[in-house]
Design a protein around this motif. Structure first.
Motif, PDB file in Angstrom:
ATOM      1  N   UNK A  12       0.848  -1.187   0.000  1.00 35.24           N
ATOM      2  CA  UNK A  12       0.000   0.000   0.000  1.00 35.24           C
ATOM      3  C   UNK A  12       0.883   1.235   0.000  1.00 35.24           C
ATOM      4  N   UNK A  13       0.311   2.359  -0.391  1.00 30.05           N
ATOM      5  CA  UNK A  13       1.082   3.597  -0.410  1.00 30.05           C
ATOM      6  C   UNK A  13       0.414   4.656  -1.258  1.00 30.05           C
ATOM      7  N   UNK A  14       1.228   5.531  -1.843  1.00 24.87           N
ATOM      8  CA  UNK A  14       0.728   6.656  -2.631  1.00 24.87           C
ATOM      9  C   UNK A  14       1.592   6.793  -3.878  1.00 24.87           C
ATOM     10  N   UNK A  15       0.963   6.983  -5.025  1.00 25.78           N
ATOM     11  CA  UNK A  15       1.710   7.184  -6.264  1.00 25.78           C
ATOM     12  C   UNK A  15       2.215   8.623  -6.340  1.00 25.78           C
ATOM     13  N   UNK A  16       3.073   8.892  -7.317  1.00 26.35           N
ATOM     14  CA  UNK A  16       3.585  10.253  -7.478  1.00 26.35           C
ATOM     15  C   UNK A  16       2.469  11.219  -7.889  1.00 26.35           C
ATOM     16  N   UNK A  17       1.353  10.681  -8.377  1.00 22.49           N
ATOM     17  CA  UNK A  17       0.209  11.517  -8.743  1.00 22.49           C
ATOM     18  C   UNK A  17      -0.708  11.781  -7.550  1.00 22.49           C
ATOM     19  N   UNK A  18      -0.353  11.227  -6.396  1.00 27.24           N
ATOM     20  CA  UNK A  18      -1.158  11.437  -5.204  1.00 27.24           C
ATOM     21  C   UNK A  18      -2.282  10.443  -5.023  1.00 27.24           C
ATOM     22  N   UNK A  19      -2.298   9.386  -5.818  1.00 25.86           N
ATOM     23  CA  UNK A  19      -3.354   8.380  -5.718  1.00 25.86           C
ATOM     24  C   UNK A  19      -2.947   7.284  -4.722  1.00 25.86           C
ATOM     25  N   UNK A  20      -3.848   6.972  -3.797  1.00 29.56           N
ATOM     26  CA  UNK A  20      -3.578   5.899  -2.839  1.00 29.56           C
ATOM     27  C   UNK A  20      -3.835   4.545  -3.500  1.00 29.56           C
ATOM     28  N   UNK A  21      -3.091   3.541  -3.081  1.00 25.10           N
ATOM     29  CA  UNK A  21      -3.285   2.207  -3.632  1.00 25.10           C
ATOM     30  C   UNK A  21      -3.097   1.174  -2.534  1.00 25.10           C
ATOM     31  N   UNK A  22      -3.675   0.015  -2.765  1.00 25.95           N
ATOM     32  CA  UNK A  22      -3.545  -1.116  -1.850  1.00 25.95           C
ATOM     33  C   UNK A  22      -3.758  -2.386  -2.661  1.00 25.95           C
ATOM     34  N   UNK A  23      -2.809  -3.317  -2.585  1.00 29.90           N
ATOM     35  CA  UNK A  23      -2.876  -4.535  -3.375  1.00 29.90           C
ATOM     36  C   UNK A  23      -2.422  -5.736  -2.552  1.00 29.90           C
ATOM     37  N   UNK A  24      -3.219  -6.812  -2.520  1.00 28.42           N
ATOM     38  CA  UNK A  24      -2.740  -8.054  -1.914  1.00 28.42           C
ATOM     39  C   UNK A  24      -1.967  -8.862  -2.942  1.00 28.42           C
ATOM     40  N   UNK A  25      -1.025  -9.648  -2.483  1.00 31.51           N
ATOM     41  CA  UNK A  25      -0.242 -10.457  -3.414  1.00 31.51           C
ATOM     42  C   UNK A  25       0.522 -11.548  -2.700  1.00 31.51           C
ATOM     43  N   UNK A  26       1.381 -12.206  -3.447  1.00 32.49           N
ATOM     44  CA  UNK A  26       2.154 -13.327  -2.923  1.00 32.49           C
ATOM     45  C   UNK A  26       3.588 -13.247  -3.435  1.00 32.49           C
ATOM     46  N   UNK A  27       4.520 -13.506  -2.554  1.00 29.70           N
ATOM     47  CA  UNK A  27       5.937 -13.592  -2.936  1.00 29.70           C
ATOM     48  C   UNK A  27       6.345 -15.057  -2.839  1.00 29.70           C
TER      49      UNK A  27
END
Length: 206
Positions: A161-176
């Protein structure tokens, strides 16, 4: 009491201003007036009925408990218990280290955790992450180690999760997915340590 005094005074005045008496009107005797004006005491039960009765203690019922529809399952996080480098917990520790380096923008060091199988230049590896102003990860409990063709694999769930350089918040589940060579004769210490083999979430630089 202040609300009742004017009313009482008015009633007293009204009694005083009644029709004038005549010689033919019968004057009540003093004892009869006192008996007529006497106020009967309330029955003994009245005071008891007016007392506030304590509510009976009741045990909580199902209707007293708030109901939550479809509660989210508790997420299992990485254990703080001691571990060995070759255990599943050791693999989850590699994932934690990786995302800590990405968060600190130490991309070259993070790239090394992919192992010798990575053929990307450090600048190429770092490029997808530069679209983020903030990039964080929550690492979950690793799965079971599985073996195949002389290698061991383990999957570690993550949530980035975090913020893009455009100011958009994001959140993604995944697997390593991590891999290491099984403890076979002739394998080196480098081959027996966990390396990142695949990251199933954006951005995946491989």
């Amino acid at each position: 009491m202040r609300h009742y005094l004017p009313l009482a005074a008015g009633l007293l005045g009204a009694c005083t201003a009644q029709a004038p008496t005549t010689d033919n009107a019968a004057t009540p005797r003093t004892g009869e007036v006192a008996a007529a004006n006497a106020v009967e005491p309330p029955p003994p039960s009245t005071a008891a009925e007016n007392r506030a009765m304590p509510e009976p203690a009741t045990s909580p019922s199902k209707t007293d408990v708030p109901v939550t529809n479809n509660p989210a399952p508790a997420r299992e996080v990485v254990s703080e218990a001691p571990f060995t480098a070759t255990s599943a917990q050791g693999a989850a520790n590699v994932v934690q280290t990786y995302f800590a380096l990405i968060e600190a923008r130490k991309y070259a060091q993070a790239h090394q955790l992919w192992g010798p199988s990575s053929d990307l230049a450090d600048a190429t590896f770092a490029a997808p992450y530069r679209q983020y102003r903030e990039y964080h990860a929550e690492v979950g409990k690793p799965g079971d180690i599985e073996g195949a063709a002389g290698s061991l694999y383990v999957e570690v769930p993550v949530r980035v999760y975090g913020v893009t350089v455009k100011g958009e918040k994001f959140e993604e589940p995944g697997t390593v997915t991590l891999r290491r060579v099984n403890d076979v004769d002739g394998s080196t210490a480098e081959q027996r340590r966990w390396h990142i083999a695949k990251i199933d979430l954006p951005p995946s630089p491989h």
